[in-house]
Scaffold this motif. Structure first.
Motif, mmCIF file in Angstrom:
data_model
loop_
_atom_site.group_PDB
_atom_site.id
_atom_site.type_symbol
_atom_site.label_atom_id
_atom_site.label_comp_id
_atom_site.label_asym_id
_atom_site.label_seq_id
_atom_site.Cartn_x
_atom_site.Cartn_y
_atom_site.Cartn_z
ATOM 1 N N THR A 90 0.851 -1.183 0.000
ATOM 2 C CA THR A 90 0.000 0.000 0.000
ATOM 3 C C THR A 90 0.891 1.240 0.000
ATOM 4 O O THR A 90 1.748 1.393 0.873
ATOM 5 N N VAL A 91 0.699 2.064 -1.009
ATOM 6 C CA VAL A 91 1.448 3.318 -1.098
ATOM 7 C C VAL A 91 0.518 4.434 -0.680
ATOM 8 O O VAL A 91 -0.581 4.558 -1.227
ATOM 9 N N ARG A 92 0.913 5.193 0.304
ATOM 10 C CA ARG A 92 0.065 6.302 0.723
ATOM 11 C C ARG A 92 0.817 7.621 0.546
ATOM 12 O O ARG A 92 1.903 7.799 1.110
ATOM 13 N N CYS A 93 0.263 8.518 -0.204
ATOM 14 C CA CYS A 93 0.890 9.802 -0.416
ATOM 15 C C CYS A 93 0.139 10.862 0.360
ATOM 16 O O CYS A 93 -1.098 10.891 0.351
ATOM 17 N N CYS A 94 0.893 11.738 1.011
ATOM 18 C CA CYS A 94 0.245 12.747 1.837
ATOM 19 C C CYS A 94 -0.170 13.949 0.994
ATOM 20 O O CYS A 94 0.606 14.423 0.149
ATOM 21 N N LYS A 95 -1.400 14.425 1.219
ATOM 22 C CA LYS A 95 -1.879 15.604 0.512
ATOM 23 C C LYS A 95 -2.094 16.754 1.490
ATOM 24 O O LYS A 95 -2.809 17.711 1.216
ATOM 25 N N GLY A 96 -1.483 16.616 2.674
ATOM 26 C CA GLY A 96 -1.624 17.675 3.678
ATOM 27 C C GLY A 96 -0.962 18.958 3.212
ATOM 28 O O GLY A 96 -0.226 18.982 2.207
ATOM 29 N N THR A 97 -1.181 20.037 3.945
ATOM 30 C CA THR A 97 -0.720 21.361 3.519
ATOM 31 C C THR A 97 0.796 21.397 3.331
ATOM 32 O O THR A 97 1.307 21.826 2.286
ATOM 33 N N MET A 145 5.820 10.038 1.822
ATOM 34 C CA MET A 145 5.114 8.912 1.225
ATOM 35 C C MET A 145 5.312 7.722 2.159
ATOM 36 O O MET A 145 6.388 7.578 2.758
ATOM 37 N N VAL A 146 4.302 6.883 2.296
ATOM 38 C CA VAL A 146 4.452 5.707 3.155
ATOM 39 C C VAL A 146 4.298 4.465 2.291
ATOM 40 O O VAL A 146 3.299 4.312 1.580
ATOM 41 N N MET A 147 5.272 3.619 2.326
ATOM 42 C CA MET A 147 5.172 2.354 1.604
ATOM 43 C C MET A 147 4.977 1.283 2.672
ATOM 44 O O MET A 147 5.860 1.088 3.516
ATOM 45 N N ASP A 148 3.807 0.628 2.616
ATOM 46 C CA ASP A 148 3.420 -0.296 3.683
ATOM 47 C C ASP A 148 3.568 0.463 5.005
ATOM 48 O O ASP A 148 2.912 1.466 5.146
ATOM 49 N N THR A 150 6.455 1.814 6.201
ATOM 50 C CA THR A 150 7.717 2.561 6.257
ATOM 51 C C THR A 150 7.525 3.979 5.706
ATOM 52 O O THR A 150 6.959 4.157 4.622
ATOM 53 N N TYR A 151 8.006 4.975 6.449
ATOM 54 C CA TYR A 151 7.883 6.365 6.026
ATOM 55 C C TYR A 151 9.080 6.756 5.174
ATOM 56 O O TYR A 151 10.221 6.457 5.526
ATOM 57 N N TYR A 152 8.799 7.408 4.073
ATOM 58 C CA TYR A 152 9.873 7.951 3.221
ATOM 59 C C TYR A 152 9.689 9.454 3.154
ATOM 60 O O TYR A 152 8.678 9.940 2.614
ATOM 61 N N GLY A 153 10.646 10.213 3.737
ATOM 62 C CA GLY A 153 10.511 11.666 3.786
ATOM 63 C C GLY A 153 11.267 12.338 2.659
ATOM 64 O O GLY A 153 12.100 11.719 1.979
ATOM 65 N N LYS A 154 10.957 13.640 2.513
ATOM 66 C CA LYS A 154 11.624 14.498 1.521
ATOM 67 C C LYS A 154 11.685 13.808 0.162
ATOM 68 O O LYS A 154 12.741 13.700 -0.468
ATOM 69 N N MET A 155 10.542 13.303 -0.270
ATOM 70 C CA MET A 155 10.497 12.559 -1.525
ATOM 71 C C MET A 155 10.551 13.496 -2.726
ATOM 72 O O MET A 155 10.076 14.624 -2.688
ATOM 73 N N THR A 156 11.145 12.941 -3.779
ATOM 74 C CA THR A 156 11.119 13.648 -5.059
ATOM 75 C C THR A 156 10.539 12.669 -6.063
ATOM 76 O O THR A 156 10.492 11.453 -5.805
ATOM 77 N N PRO A 157 10.137 13.152 -7.234
ATOM 78 C CA PRO A 157 9.622 12.218 -8.235
ATOM 79 C C PRO A 157 10.672 11.159 -8.577
ATOM 80 O O PRO A 157 10.338 9.989 -8.741
ATOM 81 N N ARG A 158 11.918 11.542 -8.624
ATOM 82 C CA ARG A 158 12.967 10.590 -9.007
ATOM 83 C C ARG A 158 13.086 9.479 -7.967
ATOM 84 O O ARG A 158 13.099 8.293 -8.305
#
Lengths: 172, 944
Positions: A90-97, A145-148, A150-158
């Motif tokens: 499950t990939v969850r992307c944050c849309k918060g401010t 972004m959260v994968m399962d 695990t939190y992944y911070g400061k994400m970029t498209p790459r």
């Protein structure tokens, strides 16, 4: 055909594919289950199956005497519950401010493009489900972004693309 | 505009000894502590606006319309969820409140269709009313945004529509289903803007757990849930308060009328038996009264093979009287008789029994109670002294332990079942003694502590085992017994009960219930501070029906459980007026008020009043009438509102008896099965046309008021009166009220009853006389009516009906929520959607060994006869037991049942028949004959 009949038919069809024993085991462990236990009960069932299979929920209602309507009400109220089968990941992307300001949308676009699914959808091969969330409370790491789990911070498209491709590669 | 809305105080009444005084808009108001501000205001005539509150369910506080200002408090509390406090100063109308309410209303209306003029609820819509009250003049938000206006209507239920586009999500329907009905079929699905009312798991109403009681429709403030009849006919112009004519609960209803057309039946909040609740039958299934099958003209025929001839009332009555006189001339005075109906009013019943005793000159009168609750009359009279239940329904709200025996309240007495379920959710414990897993055993938020699935026919040993546990473990209430009961009888009973064959261990072998379960359940009942027994036909319809009734009375006395609220022994009466028909002297050995006809003093009392000499010999009971008919000594019957041919046991014997008679007069709404054997048909009236009283299971005498004139042109009591006159006995009642006057004059328990009193106070429970001018809710309060409570020895004598290799299964029968008894009424309504045909319930183990699958046609054969029906495989019945209903004449469930009956009262043993079930390929012989007869009678009808 009503939903209940559909469930009945699919239960019959899935008699082999859907194993009810995990759900029944949870009920047994939690017994006696009262109306105050609906949320933890559903959480555990969702953990066991990855989602809330209607067949399992109806069987649990039958077993515990909980009204199906009330369990359904709870299951549809909380976004953490889903009654559709979910992908393995499950990939969850944050849309918060905070995430939005720091480019969260581009992360989301990348996920959608790479996996070919939109918010709430699951890939046909049942490997990924994508969801959006309002805030994960990790604004300092935005965009997140959260994968399962695990939190992944400061994400970029790459980085997003790399992460997804890595998983795809590992599992193929 | 709407004259028919019942007052709504917004939140439920609270009862407290403590009083609180508050100031509402400058007016001091005193209410019970715990009352909401909303209710306090409304009780004092200040109508605070509201939407999500209604007084049938607990406050919810979601609509924000009932906001008020409370001096010294910040903000605007919701008045529905804020209880009054001493000295509070409350303002319900201020500029700030007006603005808030208008803004809230504006938001509601921004997602609500503006089709008020063509909406079914126009004139009966709280949203519309409140929009008017708050002065909504514009909606600034437009309808372009997201909305719910395009949602589809769910019209799956035959009686009401669910139009989600009109829903304001106030949750009143959901809470009514939970709190009032106790079915928990509805929920709010989703969250935020997506929230919608949903039946079950987002399914159609018809497919969900919904039982169509109508509580949600009643609670809905808009047209979201609305009766089809209102959609079709529009709003009513007046109401008539009357009483439902289905089961023994006797719910009060408001018949909502447009001229003389019923547009809706709404349960009456002031109804003392139902408190504003209803079930699918009373609420919706009244259409049979205008069904095209109803016969509206009297008819006669020489022979039952002749076509019917429509004739005038005079000719029909003269024809019947002539035949009856002829028969009496030829075969003697006692060769005719009649049957009173538990479906009819007390007044109608009284006149029929009087006709038989005074005009026919014998006591050959019996009633359909013979086949249901006659053992109740016998057993409770013998032990306690009164042929009736001991409690009002409301008493259940005080019970700690409820013992339900051979009764299926959620199907048979649904409105009372809802009350019982509420008490169970509050924490009362439940024991169910029934061969089947009835609805109460396990349903939403209800679970019986013990379900004792005894084998049919083992009630008496089970109740004896209960008593054995009580006595051997010293759980009896010694002081109570010594003070209130007959000690000699107690000692004798005790000696019998303590015998080893009554121990749980030995009974367990006969009844098939583990001994520990019996003991534990018995201890639970005995340890209750207030233990109540509710029972039904699963107790009475046995060869030891009367014994079992006395067994329960014994147990209740021994544990000190009679004479106060929350306790007692309570028969669940099947039909609307079973209690009343028995009270009115429908039994061959008893005059009105259960007074023996053999007693010279009693008889002379009636003789003086009626101006005739009465026969001192008790007359025939129904089964004796059939036997005498088969022996050619009983030749004529006047049958009011009972379908003997379908409802009495051993159909073949009944049909033989009926076909041998020379004059059968049937007075009924429809050409029922018995009418196929009749010579005279006198059309009857439905409850909507009757003026009189019904007496329900709690002895409550309720008024039945006509909402329209008799459709066939004559009150039923006038028909009986005309027949009495034609037979040479002068009856001269001008009104139904006059008949009640005579009943009151001649019946000591009714002395104070009159239509005026009932119109004034609503209803009363008999005894209602000089000692109890407003009736008696609880019986035996200061001692038993008979003096000392009598323990009767209840030795177990097994029924003659036994299983063997040829008939290895036990059949037991019952009924279902949507259909009612022989189905004459409900089969002529949309209720058929739930129960089209009678099914045979069979356990998977028994089905498998016989090669029977779900839906298969099977043969059900007993020593008496054979029928075929479809099987349903279910674990609700235990192995060795099968079950069916008797609602459809073409099924012929009673072809199979035997003529065995209760030793004391001849109540048939419907509940135990040894049978075998086998796969079948075609209908049984009886069923083919039945179809042939139905076809012939249909031809006769068409040709006439």
């Amino acid at each position: 055909m009503s939903q209940r009949q559909e469930v009945a038919v699919s239960t019959a069809q899935n008699a082999e594919s859907l194993d009810l024993s995990p759900a029944m085991g949870i009920v047994e462990e939690m017994s006696p289950v009262t109306s105050g236990d609906i949320i933890p009960l559903l959480q555990r069932i969702q953990d066991a199956y990855g989602y809330l299979p209607p067949e399992a929920v109806l069987s649990v209602c039958e077993e515990t005497g909980l009204p199906a309507s009330k369990v359904f009400g709870v299951a549809t109220f909380y976004s953490q519950f889903g009654m559709e089968p979910k992908g393995k990941h499950t990939v969850r992307c944050c849309k918060g401010t905070a995430c939005h300001v720091r480019g969260g949308n581009r992360v989301l676009d990348t996920v959608e493009k790479t996996l070919g699914i939109r918010d709430g959808e699951t890939t046909k091969d049942m490997r990924f489900t994508q969801e959006t969330v309002a805030c994960l409370g990790a604004c300092a790491l935005a965009p997140v972004m959260v994968m399962d789990n695990t939190y992944y911070g400061k994400m970029t498209p790459r980085r997003t693309e790399l992460l997804l491709k890595e998983i795809l590669k590992e599992e193929s | 505009m709407n004259k028919v809305t019942q007052a709504d105080f917004g939140t439920p009444a609270v009862s407290s000894l403590e009083k609180v005084t508050v100031d509402i808009d400058g007016v001091p108001t005193t209410v019970d502590a715990g009352t909401s501000i909303l209710r306090a205001a409304r009780e004092s005539g200040v109508d605070v606006p509201k939407l999500c509150g209604t007084d049938s369910v607990e406050a919810f506080g979601s609509c924000r319309m009932c906001l008020v200002e409370v001096e010294g408090r910040r903000g605007y509390p919701a008045s529905c969820t804020t209880p009054v406090e001493e000295g509070m100063s409350i303002r319900t109308q201020t500029d700030a409140l007006a603005k808030l309410r208008r803004n809230v209303m504006e938001l509601y209306i921004s997602d609500h269709p503006l089709d008020c003029l063509t909406c079914a609820a126009n004139g009966d819509c709280e949203l519309q009313d409140m929009a008017g009250v708050v002065g909504l003049r514009e909606v600034r938000y437009g309808f372009e945004g997201e909305n719910h206006l395009d949602l589809e209507v769910d019209s799956s239920n035959p009686y009401f529509n669910f139009d989600s586009s009109k829903c304001i999500v106030c949750s009143r329907c959901v809470r009514a289903c939970d709190e009032v009905q106790g079915t928990f079929a509805l929920t709010i699905e989703g969250r935020g803007f997506e929230s919608r009312v949903s039946a079950g798991i987002s399914e159609a109403f018809l497919d969900s757990e919904c039982v169509s009681c109508g509580a949600c429709v009643q609670a809905c403030p808009t047209a979201t849930l609305v009766e089809r009849s209102i959609v079709d006919h529009g709003q009513p112009d007046h109401v008539v308060e009357t009483t439902c004519a289905y089961c023994g609960v006797g719910c009060s209803f408001q018949a909502e009328m447009k001229g003389d057309q019923v547009v809706r039946m709404t349960p009456s909040k002031s109804g003392q038996a139902n408190h504003g609740h209803s079930c699918v039958k009373g609420r919706f299934a009244w259409g049979y009264a205008s069904h095209p099958d109803r016969v509206l003209n009297p008819m006669v025929r020489e022979k039952t093979t002749d076509p019917w001839r429509e004739v005038s009332w005079e000719e029909a009555i003269a024809f019947a009287a002539e035949r009856f006189k002829q028969i009496q001339g030829e075969y003697g005075r006692k060769a005719i008789g009649g049957i009173t109906s538990s479906r009819c009013t007390n007044e109608e019943v009284y006149v029929v029994q009087k006709l038989i005793r005074a005009a026919m000159g014998n006591n050959n009168v019996d009633t359909c109670a013979r086949v249901c609750h006659s053992p109740t009359g016998y057993g409770l009279k013998k032990t306690l002294g009164t042929s009736a239940g001991t409690q009002p329904f409301d008493s259940v709200m005080d019970a700690d332990v409820i013992l339900v025996i051979g009764s299926n309240p959620t199907d048979g007495h649904p409105v009372f079942a809802s009350q019982m379920k509420r008490r169970l959710r509050e924490g009362a414990k439940l024991i169910v003694m029934d061969p089947r897993e009835i609805g109460l055993v396990r349903s939403a938020r209800i679970e019986a502590e013990y379900h004792l699935p005894l084998l049919p026919g083992t009630n008496v040993p089970m109740i004896n085992a209960f008593a054995h546990v009580v006595l051997s473990e010293g759980l009896e209430d010694e002081a109570y017994i010594r003070e209130r009961c007959d000690m000699d009888s107690y000692e004798a009973w005790k000696a019998l009960i303590l015998r080893p064959e009554n121990s749980p261990e030995q009974v367990s072998v006969i009844a098939g219930v583990p001994a520990e379960e019996i003991s534990a359940a018995a201890r639970l009942y005995a340890s209750a501070r207030r233990g109540a027994i509710y029972y039904g036909l699963g107790v009475t319809e046995h060869s030891q029906g009367s014994t079992m009734v006395m067994g329960m009375a014994n147990l209740a006395m021994a544990t000190g459980n009679v004479g106060f609220s929350g306790a007692g022994v309570n028969p669940m009466r099947g039909q609307n007026n079973v209690q009343g028909s028995c009270d009115m002297g429908s039994f061959p050995h008893e005059l009105p008020g259960y007074r023996p006809v053999e007693n010279d003093e009693v008889r002379s009392h009636f003789e003086n009043h009626w101006g005739v000499t009465l026969d001192p010999d008790p007359g025939y009971r129904i089964p004796n009438m059939f036997d005498a008919a088969c022996a050619d000594t009983f030749k004529g019957m006047y049958i009011q509102g009972e379908d003997l041919a379908q409802s009495d046991p051993n159909t073949l014997h009944v049909e033989e008896a009926l076909s041998k008679m020379e004059c059968i007069v049937v007075q009924d709404l429809f050409l029922n099965e018995t009418a196929k054997f009749a010579h005279v048909f006198l059309p009857g009236t439905s409850f909507l046309e009757k003026d009189g009283t019904f007496t329900n299971a709690e002895r409550r005498i309720n008024r039945v008021r006509p909402v329209m004139p008799p459709r066939q042109g004559k009150d039923e009591w006038r028909i009986t009166q005309d027949l009495a006159r034609a037979l040479g006995y002068d009856m001269d009642y001008r009104t139904s009220a006059e008949i009640m006057e005579e009943i009151a004059e001649l019946t000591p328990t009714f002395t104070n009853v009159s239509f005026e009193l009932l119109d004034e106070v609503g209803s009363v429970q008999w005894p209602c006389n000089e000692n109890a001018p407003l009736g008696t809710p609880i019986m035996h309060v200061d001692g038993f009516v008979r003096g000392k409570g009598l323990f009767v020895e209840t030795e177990y004598v097994p029924t003659e009906e036994r299983t063997n290799r040829k008939f290895p299964l036990l059949l037991t029968t019952g009924r279902i929520l949507s259909q009612y008894n022989v189905g004459a009424q409900t089969r002529r309504t949309a209720n058929n959607i739930w129960h089209e045909e009678d099914l045979l319930e069979i356990h998977p183990a028994d089905a498998e060994t016989r090669g029977i699958k779900e839906g298969d046609l099977v043969s059900l054969a007993s020593r008496k006869g054979e029928i075929t029906l479809k099987a349903t495989v279910t674990e609700k019945v235990q192995p060795g037991v099968v079950y069916t209903t008797f609602h459809n004449p073409e099924t012929g469930a009673n072809v199979v049942t035997t003529e065995y009956s209760d030793w004391a009262t001849s109540c048939p043993e419907y509940k135990v028949t040894a049978v075998e079930v086998t796969p079948a390929t075609h209908r049984s012989e009886w069923q083919r004959e039945f179809e042939e007869r139905a076809r012939k009678q249909g031809e006769i009808l068409r040709s006439s």
